[in-house]
Structure formats: structure tokens, C-alpha cells
Scaffold this motif. Structure first.
Motif, PDB file in Angstrom:
ATOM      1  N   ARG A  77      15.080  34.423  44.197  1.00 42.87           N
ATOM      2  CA  ARG A  77      13.674  34.385  43.793  1.00 42.87           C
ATOM      3  C   ARG A  77      13.534  33.444  42.593  1.00 42.87           C
ATOM      4  NH1 ARG A  77      10.351  37.860  47.240  1.00 42.87           N
ATOM      5  NH2 ARG A  77       8.775  37.238  45.728  1.00 42.87           N
ATOM      6  N   ASP A  78      12.415  32.745  42.542  1.00 40.71           N
ATOM      7  CA  ASP A  78      12.182  31.739  41.516  1.00 40.71           C
ATOM      8  C   ASP A  78      11.803  32.383  40.178  1.00 40.71           C
ATOM      9  OD1 ASP A  78      11.399  29.654  39.954  1.00 40.71           O
ATOM     10  OD2 ASP A  78       9.962  28.819  41.395  1.00 40.71           O
ATOM     11  N   GLY A  79      12.718  32.314  39.213  1.00 43.98           N
ATOM     12  CA  GLY A  79      12.495  32.939  37.921  1.00 43.98           C
ATOM     13  C   GLY A  79      11.503  32.197  37.033  1.00 43.98           C
ATOM     14  N   HIS A  80      11.072  30.994  37.471  1.00 46.42           N
ATOM     15  CA  HIS A  80      10.106  30.244  36.656  1.00 46.42           C
ATOM     16  C   HIS A  80       8.680  30.744  36.838  1.00 46.42           C
ATOM     17  CE1 HIS A  80      13.314  26.977  37.098  1.00 46.42           C
ATOM     18  NE2 HIS A  80      13.382  27.464  35.865  1.00 46.42           N
ATOM     19  N   LEU A  81       8.457  31.453  37.941  1.00 45.76           N
ATOM     20  CA  LEU A  81       7.117  31.930  38.288  1.00 45.76           C
ATOM     21  C   LEU A  81       7.062  33.438  38.114  1.00 45.76           C
ATOM     22  CD1 LEU A  81       6.065  30.290  41.684  1.00 45.76           C
ATOM     23  CD2 LEU A  81       4.758  30.308  39.542  1.00 45.76           C
ATOM     24  N   SER A 101       7.328  33.041  46.066  1.00 47.46           N
ATOM     25  CA  SER A 101       8.782  33.173  45.959  1.00 47.46           C
ATOM     26  C   SER A 101       9.227  33.524  44.543  1.00 47.46           C
ATOM     27  CB  SER A 101       9.433  31.864  46.381  1.00 47.46           C
ATOM     28  OG  SER A 101       8.929  30.836  45.529  1.00 47.46           O
ATOM     29  N   GLY A 102       8.225  33.776  43.649  1.00 44.03           N
ATOM     30  CA  GLY A 102       8.579  34.063  42.265  1.00 44.03           C
ATOM     31  C   GLY A 102       8.904  35.538  42.036  1.00 44.03           C
ATOM     32  N   GLY A 134      13.153  34.989  29.852  1.00 39.83           N
ATOM     33  CA  GLY A 134      13.408  34.777  31.278  1.00 39.83           C
ATOM     34  C   GLY A 134      13.183  33.337  31.711  1.00 39.83           C
ATOM     35  N   GLY A 135      12.835  32.472  30.774  1.00 35.90           N
ATOM     36  CA  GLY A 135      12.604  31.071  31.138  1.00 35.90           C
ATOM     37  C   GLY A 135      11.424  30.895  32.084  1.00 35.90           C
ATOM     38  N   VAL A 136      10.393  31.759  31.943  1.00 31.72           N
ATOM     39  CA  VAL A 136       9.226  31.682  32.822  1.00 31.72           C
ATOM     40  C   VAL A 136       8.368  30.480  32.428  1.00 31.72           C
ATOM     41  CG1 VAL A 136       7.117  32.855  33.523  1.00 31.72           C
ATOM     42  CG2 VAL A 136       9.220  34.177  33.160  1.00 31.72           C
TER      43      VAL A 136
END
Lengths: 199, 199
Positions: A77-81, A101-102, A134-136
Motif C-alpha cells: 500500500r502506498d504510504g505517501h497517500l 492504493s494508499g 510516516g512520510g505522508v
């Protein structure tokens, strides 16, 4: 109507289910006792197990019996979103729709001072840390378009000001298949305000 | 969508309830876990207690945890009148309507040779004895107006021939508030056949 103490108690207890009144509860109780006792016993055990063991994911606060929910534990899962929702059932709705996908963050409610629900109850105090550590890069606010939901979205936007993350709000407008003449004025105002250039 | 093993199991088990599909089950499970765990625990205990202890009234075969149900144990009910119904929920419907002061006999089904349901499964072997020993003067057949319900009523009528009791069938016709133009042909045929002199 009183049937027997144990059946009456079952009918009463079934009304804890949302949308179940005395009539449905009576029909359900008699149906289970007549035709599906194994189902009743299995349901009792599933209720007990879940009520005793399900707590909140320590990362996103959704309901799960593990330390971390399946989505938080999924490395793909995309940790940026990060999508902020009011309740676990909103996650179900978004996941079933597909296309996201976040990761998620569950408030379990919305700001409502009159009910004593403030930022603390909703986990909003921890949210900036979660976003920073979390680097969001983008926080999508998917709280409901009610007065409280909008106020909550506004509060979150302000509280994330120093994190460097972009804060966005999901679009509100005419639903697919909706017809303008049947749609409420508030939705139409939102749809007009949110208009986009046709490309 | 998979949420977590325990929540998935609860959603699966909730589908034992009549009329509850995956969507309602998901909403119900999340609602209980989020807002009403005491209700979930109480429901689990009521289900277990009822599933373990509810059996059939030894006199009328309805569901109860006692030897005899409340109606059979009530000395003020008229023992001369016996109403034969397919299921305990039919008793609830008749009692809520009011106006019937007799006793009941529950078949738990209707004759259906294709499903292996014969007179024995429905307690019809014991019915003549019940009628004779109980001093029943009138047996009211309230089985449903389906093919099997009618066949069951016919079988009971024959089997009670030597008991001396009058056997009657509830009226089938246009329901109160029903309008002829919206009613099926079968009901209209019944309504015409069952016509009575206006007094």
C-alpha cells in the motif's frame, strides 16, 4: 406478546442490531430456534470472540484484533497517500469501490463539542506526528459532507499546516446516475463550485 | 472484502439471520463493534441460552423452555377450541390480532412428501388423541393457503373424522383494505366461493 422468558430475552437482545425492531426480532428469533440452531450458536460464539478481542489498529485506529490491520501491515500500500475517514465502514466502501492504493486513518466520529467529542477522542492529536513520521505526502479528507464533517475537515487542514503534506478534500457533487432534478440544493451548489474545465 | 479474521467470521455468522446478506452483515458487525459491545455480548448470551434450552411444549409443540408453554398452562384459555397452525410465528400473529381465546397445536411445517415431511414429523399421529383426551369440540385449521397447506388441512380433517370434533377452516378471501383490482385470481376465486348471505 410474551412468548417465554428465554425467547422474549432473545427478541429483546436482537433489537441491539441496527434497523431491527420488535417485529423483525420476533421473526428472527423464531426462525433461528426453529430452523437454524447451529447458526445461532455459531453467531453467539462469533459475537463473543469479536467483542472480546477486536480493538483498534495502533497505526490507523480501524477495528482489528491484531496489533496492526491488514491494510497497515500490507507493504504494497502506498504510504505517501493517507485517507482520513470517519469510520471503519467508510474504509469498506472505499475498498469495495477500488482504485485507492494508499493508507487510512480512522477518526471513529467527527468533531461534535455538544457530545463532548473533541480532537483527542478522534486521534487528531496524534495525526500530525503520524503524517510527519510516516512520510505522508498527501492527506485526503474523506469525512462526510455534514456540518460536523466539514468542521472536522477544516480542523485537520489547520492542524497539518506545518507537516509539509498537501491536504485535499474528496469531491462532492452529483452522484453517477443521479439526475439534477431530484438532487438537493446543497449538492448542486457543491457541484457548481467544484466545476472543472472540460478537456 | 476481508477485514480481519474475527470480524470476517462475525460478518459470515450474521448471515444466518433471515434477510441478512453480506452488506447488511458488514454494516451490523461494524456497528456493534464500534458502538454497542455490551449489546453484542448480551445478544451472544441470549442466543446461547435460547439455543440450549428452548424445546417444544409437550402439549402443543410450540417453542418454549418450559414443559408447557404459557398458553397451554393458562387455565383461562378455552380448551374446547383448538387452532392448528404451521409454525410458532403463526401463534404470534393470531395472538397479536386478538379475539382468539382457544388453544393451539403447532405442526412445525406442512405435509411435503418430496422433502420427507409426513404426518409423523408434524405430530399428526398424536393429534386425534390430543383432540379426544382434551375435550376439544372444534378444531380450526389455520394452515396456509398453499398447495401443501391445503393438503395438510385435508389430511387433518380426515384423521379427525372419528373424534367427534367439528373441523373448520379459516376463511380465505380479500384482506381488509385490499382492493379487488390488485388482488390475485386465486384469492378472488376463494372470496367468491366463500361468500356469505348479507344479514
Amino acid at each position: 406478546m410474551r412468548i417465554s422468558p428465554l425467547i422474549d430475552r432473545l427478541i429483546e437482545s436482537l433489537q441491539a442490531l441496527p434497523g431491527v425492531g420488535p417485529k423483525t426480532a420476533t421473526r428472527t428469533a423464531l426462525h433461528l430456534l426453529q430452523y437454524n440452531r447451529p447458526g445461532a450458536v455459531a453467531l453467539a460464539s462469533a459475537l463473543t470472540e469479536a467483542a472480546e478481542n477486536v480493538q483498534r489498529c495502533r497505526t490507523c485506529r480501524t477495528l482489528t484484533e491484531s496489533e496492526q490491520c491488514a491494510i497497515c501491515a500490507n507493504p504494497r500500500r502506498d504510504g505517501h497517500l493517507l485517507c482520513v475517514v470517519e469510520s471503519p465502514s467508510d474504509i469498506v466502501a472505499i475498498e469495495l469501490a477500488g482504485g485507492f492504493s494508499g493508507r487510512y486513518y480512522v477518526l471513529h466520529g467527527r468533531l461534535s463539542p455538544i457530545d463532548g467529542i473533541g480532537p483527542d477522542e478522534l486521534g487528531l492529536i496524534d495525526l500530525p506526528t503520524r503524517v510527519r513520521d510516516g512520510g505522508v505526502r498527501e492527506v485526503i479528507l474523506a469525512t462526510n459532507p455534514t456540518v460536523e464533517g466539514e468542521a472536522t475537515a477544516h480542523f485537520i487542514k489547520e492542524s497539518l499546516r506545518d507537516t509539509g503534506a498537501t491536504v485535499t478534500r474528496i469531491a462532492h457533487g452529483v452522484p453517477l446516475g443521479g439526475e439534477l432534478e431530484y438532487i438537493d440544493g446543497g449538492t448542486i451548489v457543491h457541484a457548481l463550485r467544484g466545476r472543472r474545465t472540460v478537456e
